[in-house]
Scaffold this motif. Structure first.
Motif, PDB file in Angstrom:
ATOM      1  N   THR A 308     -22.668 -39.262  -5.164  1.00 11.38           N
ATOM      2  CA  THR A 308     -23.603 -38.303  -5.742  1.00 11.38           C
ATOM      3  C   THR A 308     -22.904 -36.982  -6.150  1.00 11.38           C
ATOM      4  O   THR A 308     -23.538 -36.290  -7.131  1.00 11.38           O
ATOM      5  N   TRP A 309     -22.186 -36.436  -5.237  1.00 10.94           N
ATOM      6  CA  TRP A 309     -21.321 -35.314  -5.695  1.00 10.94           C
ATOM      7  C   TRP A 309     -20.699 -35.591  -7.039  1.00 10.94           C
ATOM      8  O   TRP A 309     -20.897 -34.674  -7.751  1.00 10.94           O
ATOM      9  N   VAL A 310     -20.069 -36.261  -7.310  1.00 13.69           N
ATOM     10  CA  VAL A 310     -19.389 -36.750  -8.691  1.00 13.69           C
ATOM     11  C   VAL A 310     -20.486 -36.806  -9.627  1.00 13.69           C
ATOM     12  O   VAL A 310     -20.241 -36.061 -10.643  1.00 13.69           O
ATOM     13  N   ALA A 311     -21.655 -37.383  -9.481  1.00 13.18           N
ATOM     14  CA  ALA A 311     -22.414 -37.424 -10.529  1.00 13.18           C
ATOM     15  C   ALA A 311     -23.102 -36.166 -10.780  1.00 13.18           C
ATOM     16  O   ALA A 311     -23.382 -35.748 -11.772  1.00 13.18           O
ATOM     17  N   TYR A 312     -23.228 -35.285  -9.858  1.00 18.09           N
ATOM     18  CA  TYR A 312     -24.010 -33.834 -10.107  1.00 18.09           C
ATOM     19  C   TYR A 312     -22.724 -33.213 -10.710  1.00 18.09           C
ATOM     20  O   TYR A 312     -23.113 -32.270 -11.782  1.00 18.09           O
ATOM     21  N   ALA A 313     -21.399 -32.978 -10.352  1.00 14.63           N
ATOM     22  CA  ALA A 313     -20.482 -32.690 -10.895  1.00 14.63           C
ATOM     23  C   ALA A 313     -20.317 -32.986 -12.498  1.00 14.63           C
ATOM     24  O   ALA A 313     -20.117 -31.962 -13.291  1.00 14.63           O
ATOM     25  N   CYS A 314     -20.559 -34.409 -12.927  1.00 15.34           N
ATOM     26  CA  CYS A 314     -20.687 -34.621 -14.196  1.00 15.34           C
ATOM     27  C   CYS A 314     -21.506 -34.049 -15.068  1.00 15.34           C
ATOM     28  O   CYS A 314     -21.325 -33.721 -16.403  1.00 15.34           O
ATOM     29  N   TYR A 315     -22.752 -34.030 -14.496  1.00 11.81           N
ATOM     30  CA  TYR A 315     -23.884 -33.516 -15.179  1.00 11.81           C
ATOM     31  C   TYR A 315     -23.557 -31.982 -15.319  1.00 11.81           C
ATOM     32  O   TYR A 315     -23.934 -31.425 -16.377  1.00 11.81           O
ATOM     33  N   LEU A 316     -23.042 -31.197 -14.280  1.00 11.27           N
ATOM     34  CA  LEU A 316     -22.946 -29.541 -14.667  1.00 11.27           C
ATOM     35  C   LEU A 316     -21.879 -29.447 -15.619  1.00 11.27           C
ATOM     36  O   LEU A 316     -21.941 -28.742 -16.482  1.00 11.27           O
ATOM     37  N   HIS A 317     -20.812 -30.344 -15.628  1.00 11.24           N
ATOM     38  CA  HIS A 317     -19.890 -30.440 -16.648  1.00 11.24           C
ATOM     39  C   HIS A 317     -20.303 -30.559 -18.068  1.00 11.24           C
ATOM     40  O   HIS A 317     -19.959 -29.885 -19.113  1.00 11.24           O
ATOM     41  N   ALA A 318     -21.228 -31.685 -18.026  1.00 12.10           N
ATOM     42  CA  ALA A 318     -22.017 -32.110 -19.307  1.00 12.10           C
ATOM     43  C   ALA A 318     -22.587 -31.043 -19.907  1.00 12.10           C
ATOM     44  O   ALA A 318     -22.744 -30.735 -21.105  1.00 12.10           O
ATOM     45  N   ARG A 319     -23.352 -30.279 -18.901  1.00  8.16           N
ATOM     46  CA  ARG A 319     -24.203 -29.207 -19.626  1.00  8.16           C
ATOM     47  C   ARG A 319     -23.298 -28.026 -20.234  1.00  8.16           C
ATOM     48  O   ARG A 319     -23.991 -27.366 -20.801  1.00  8.16           O
ATOM     49  N   ALA A 320     -22.089 -28.036 -19.881  1.00  7.73           N
ATOM     50  CA  ALA A 320     -21.145 -26.739 -20.192  1.00  7.73           C
ATOM     51  C   ALA A 320     -20.482 -27.393 -21.417  1.00  7.73           C
ATOM     52  O   ALA A 320     -19.845 -26.749 -22.102  1.00  7.73           O
ATOM     53  N   THR A 321     -20.644 -28.552 -21.771  1.00  4.08           N
ATOM     54  CA  THR A 321     -20.063 -29.258 -22.964  1.00  4.08           C
ATOM     55  C   THR A 321     -21.045 -29.423 -24.225  1.00  4.08           C
ATOM     56  O   THR A 321     -22.213 -29.917 -23.986  1.00  4.08           O
ATOM     57  N   ALA A 322     -20.880 -28.635 -25.136  1.00  2.00           N
ATOM     58  CA  ALA A 322     -21.874 -28.772 -26.491  1.00  2.00           C
ATOM     59  C   ALA A 322     -22.118 -30.059 -26.910  1.00  2.00           C
ATOM     60  O   ALA A 322     -23.453 -30.162 -27.006  1.00  2.00           O
ATOM     61  N   GLY A 323     -21.539 -31.127 -26.945  1.00  2.00           N
ATOM     62  CA  GLY A 323     -21.916 -32.510 -27.353  1.00  2.00           C
ATOM     63  C   GLY A 323     -22.786 -32.949 -26.270  1.00  2.00           C
ATOM     64  O   GLY A 323     -23.165 -34.330 -26.646  1.00  2.00           O
ATOM     65  N   TRP A 324     -22.922 -32.843 -24.859  1.00  2.00           N
ATOM     66  CA  TRP A 324     -23.466 -33.594 -24.173  1.00  2.00           C
ATOM     67  C   TRP A 324     -24.840 -32.708 -23.613  1.00  2.00           C
ATOM     68  O   TRP A 324     -25.367 -32.936 -22.312  1.00  2.00           O
ATOM     69  N   LYS A 325     -25.140 -31.592 -24.196  1.00  2.00           N
ATOM     70  CA  LYS A 325     -26.293 -30.961 -23.734  1.00  2.00           C
ATOM     71  C   LYS A 325     -27.709 -31.801 -24.105  1.00  2.00           C
ATOM     72  O   LYS A 325     -27.428 -32.755 -24.915  1.00  2.00           O
ATOM     73  N   GLY A 326     -28.819 -31.356 -23.524  1.00  2.00           N
ATOM     74  CA  GLY A 326     -29.984 -31.943 -23.805  1.00  2.00           C
ATOM     75  C   GLY A 326     -30.105 -33.279 -23.117  1.00  2.00           C
ATOM     76  O   GLY A 326     -30.060 -33.342 -21.754  1.00  2.00           O
ATOM     77  N   ARG A 327     -30.836 -34.240 -23.723  1.00  2.00           N
ATOM     78  CA  ARG A 327     -31.219 -35.374 -23.347  1.00  2.00           C
ATOM     79  C   ARG A 327     -29.874 -36.095 -22.501  1.00  2.00           C
ATOM     80  O   ARG A 327     -30.081 -36.909 -21.377  1.00  2.00           O
ATOM     81  N   LYS A 328     -28.839 -36.361 -23.025  1.00  2.00           N
ATOM     82  CA  LYS A 328     -27.783 -36.824 -22.658  1.00  2.00           C
ATOM     83  C   LYS A 328     -27.193 -36.245 -20.998  1.00  2.00           C
ATOM     84  O   LYS A 328     -27.395 -37.027 -20.090  1.00  2.00           O
ATOM     85  N   ALA A 329     -27.064 -34.839 -21.012  1.00  2.00           N
ATOM     86  CA  ALA A 329     -27.151 -34.629 -19.661  1.00  2.00           C
ATOM     87  C   ALA A 329     -28.176 -34.646 -18.674  1.00  2.00           C
ATOM     88  O   ALA A 329     -28.273 -34.678 -17.457  1.00  2.00           O
ATOM     89  N   ALA A 330     -29.627 -34.730 -19.425  1.00  2.00           N
ATOM     90  CA  ALA A 330     -30.812 -34.942 -18.574  1.00  2.00           C
ATOM     91  C   ALA A 330     -30.728 -36.421 -17.791  1.00  2.00           C
ATOM     92  O   ALA A 330     -31.018 -36.637 -16.628  1.00  2.00           O
ATOM     93  N   TYR A 331     -30.161 -37.514 -18.773  1.00  2.00           N
ATOM     94  CA  TYR A 331     -29.849 -38.742 -18.133  1.00  2.00           C
ATOM     95  C   TYR A 331     -28.928 -38.624 -16.962  1.00  2.00           C
ATOM     96  O   TYR A 331     -29.355 -39.382 -15.812  1.00  2.00           O
ATOM     97  N   LEU A 332     -27.984 -37.782 -17.146  1.00  2.00           N
ATOM     98  CA  LEU A 332     -26.998 -37.923 -15.925  1.00  2.00           C
ATOM     99  C   LEU A 332     -27.472 -37.268 -14.660  1.00  2.00           C
ATOM    100  O   LEU A 332     -27.272 -37.603 -13.594  1.00  2.00           O
ATOM    101  N   ALA A 333     -28.624 -36.105 -15.044  1.00  2.00           N
ATOM    102  CA  ALA A 333     -29.051 -35.578 -13.855  1.00  2.00           C
ATOM    103  C   ALA A 333     -30.001 -36.307 -12.957  1.00  2.00           C
ATOM    104  O   ALA A 333     -30.110 -36.410 -11.826  1.00  2.00           O
ATOM    105  N   LEU A 334     -30.739 -37.424 -13.754  1.00  2.00           N
ATOM    106  CA  LEU A 334     -31.598 -38.137 -13.319  1.00  2.00           C
ATOM    107  C   LEU A 334     -30.694 -39.395 -12.260  1.00  2.00           C
ATOM    108  O   LEU A 334     -31.175 -39.785 -11.476  1.00  2.00           O
ATOM    109  N   PHE A 335     -29.597 -39.772 -12.860  1.00  2.00           N
ATOM    110  CA  PHE A 335     -28.930 -40.810 -12.319  1.00  2.00           C
ATOM    111  C   PHE A 335     -28.236 -40.136 -11.017  1.00  2.00           C
ATOM    112  O   PHE A 335     -28.212 -40.707  -9.916  1.00  2.00           O
TER     113      PHE A 335
END
Length: 360
Positions: A308-335
């Motif tokens: 769970t910690w890794v999944a949220y860390a990936c989400y926060l990193h994705a939110r800070a990465t231009a190519g993964w903002k929006g829906r892609k990052a949202a799917y990570l947050a739900l996962f």
């Protein structure tokens, strides 16, 4: 323990059960009031919001450029800069809320919030009564954890309202999920008051489990915002393509905050409480060292807490990465939140380990 003390504890446990069922009754009334808020709010002129959405989107596409004279020399004004919070978001206003901007809808919404606050107080009293009856933190099994979890979730929602945050739109979803949580707790997870297993007799119970409950409750609110963001983002995308959704979808979606607002709301909650989740895992490791003589043992609960910690860390990193903002990052947050839910229900009930304290 003397017979008199045992009888007093039993009475407190019964009072706790009575308070929990009473809170469920009040939450049901709050649920009906929230339904009325959405129904009467649907009678508002939601078309005004649609016009604002399309109008603002078109204005953002071609900002006006003005030329003014100054001493015989033409000076070109800078065009208005339009900023977006994430890639693919649109510059649209928030909806009027569940009440739809109508007085009657707003009245039912206020009644719903008042009933939710009353139910929160009753449920919190039930948690305190349970803790008093067992003379410990009320988190020794899944029944007690579920009671505290829903109490903290509602408390976080009410705090956001007191801070003047626009979150009344999630009242119906919150109350519905709380009723579901309490229904599962009282039906399948109920465990009579009892003392803890020896490994749990530690002050770390107050530290580790309390932070886990707080994080889970806030992550739940963030996941709710993320899920609604996906629906609202899809709705805005259809409007942008010139597709007119159905009347029901239009009535619901146009009363929610914009996709950009929902995205920002969820991200801020998850980012703010991710450090606390990190502390929760560290505190659990320290407690494991004291209780079992090792800080990490690949127990299912430990493994899934780290996942769970890794999944949220990936989400926060994705939110800070231009190519993964929006829906892609949202799917990570739900996962990530799905991992938290599995860690609670699946690991506690289906898997065996040193953390098997489900009580069911």
């Amino acid at each position: 323990m003397t017979p008199l003390a045992a009888e007093a504890n039993e009475n407190l446990a019964q009072i706790s059960n009575y308070l929990v069922y009473s809170s469920m009754a009040v939450y049901t009334l709050a649920f009906l009031a929230h339904i009325a808020e959405w129904i009467f709010g649907s009678r508002s002129k939601v078309g005004r919001t649609a016009a604002a959405l399309t109008g603002n989107a078109r204005a953002a596409e071609a900002p006006a450029v003005q030329v003014r004279g100054k001493g015989g020399t033409a000076v070109l004004d800078r065009p208005k800069v339009v900023t977006r919070s994430a890639a693919g978001t649109r510059d649209v206003p928030d909806g009027p809320g569940a009440a739809g901007g109508t007085e009657q809808g707003d009245l039912y919404g206020r009644i719903a919030v008042s009933l939710t606050a009353l139910a929160f107080v009753i449920e919190a009293a039930g948690v305190v009564a349970r803790a008093t009856s067992v003379k410990r933190a009320p988190w020794g099994n899944m029944y007690e954890f579920s009671l505290t979890f829903s109490t903290v979730a509602v408390g976080a929602y009410l705090i956001l309202l007191l801070l003047k945050k626009n979150v009344r739109w999630m009242g119906l979803i919150l109350v519905t999920s709380v009723l579901l949580d309490l229904g599962i707790a009282t039906t399948w997870l109920y465990t009579a008051s009892d003392q803890l297993v020896p490994a749990l007799h530690s002050y770390w119970l107050w530290i580790h489990v309390s932070t886990a409950i707080i994080c889970g409750a806030v992550f739940y609110i963030g996941a709710t915002g993320t899920l609604l963001y996906l629906f609202r983002d899809g709705y805005e995308a259809r409007l942008e393509r010139g597709v007119q959704p159905g009347r029901f979808a239009t009535s619901v979606m146009e009363r929610l905050p914009s996709a950009a607002t929902l995205d920002k709301f969820s991200y801020r909650l998850n980012a703010a409480f991710f450090p606390l989740w990190t502390f929760t895992i560290i505190a659990g490791s320290i407690w494991a060292g004291d209780a079992w003589g090792r800080y990490w043992g690949w127990d299912p609960k430990e493994v899934w807490s780290f996942v769970t910690w890794v999944a949220y860390a990936c989400y926060l990193h994705a939110r800070a990465t231009a190519g993964w903002k929006g829906r892609k990052a949202a799917y990570l947050a739900l996962f990530a939140f799905a991992c938290w839910i599995w860690n609670y229900y699946g690991v506690n009930i289906l898997l065996n380990g040193k953390h098997s304290y489900a009580g069911v």
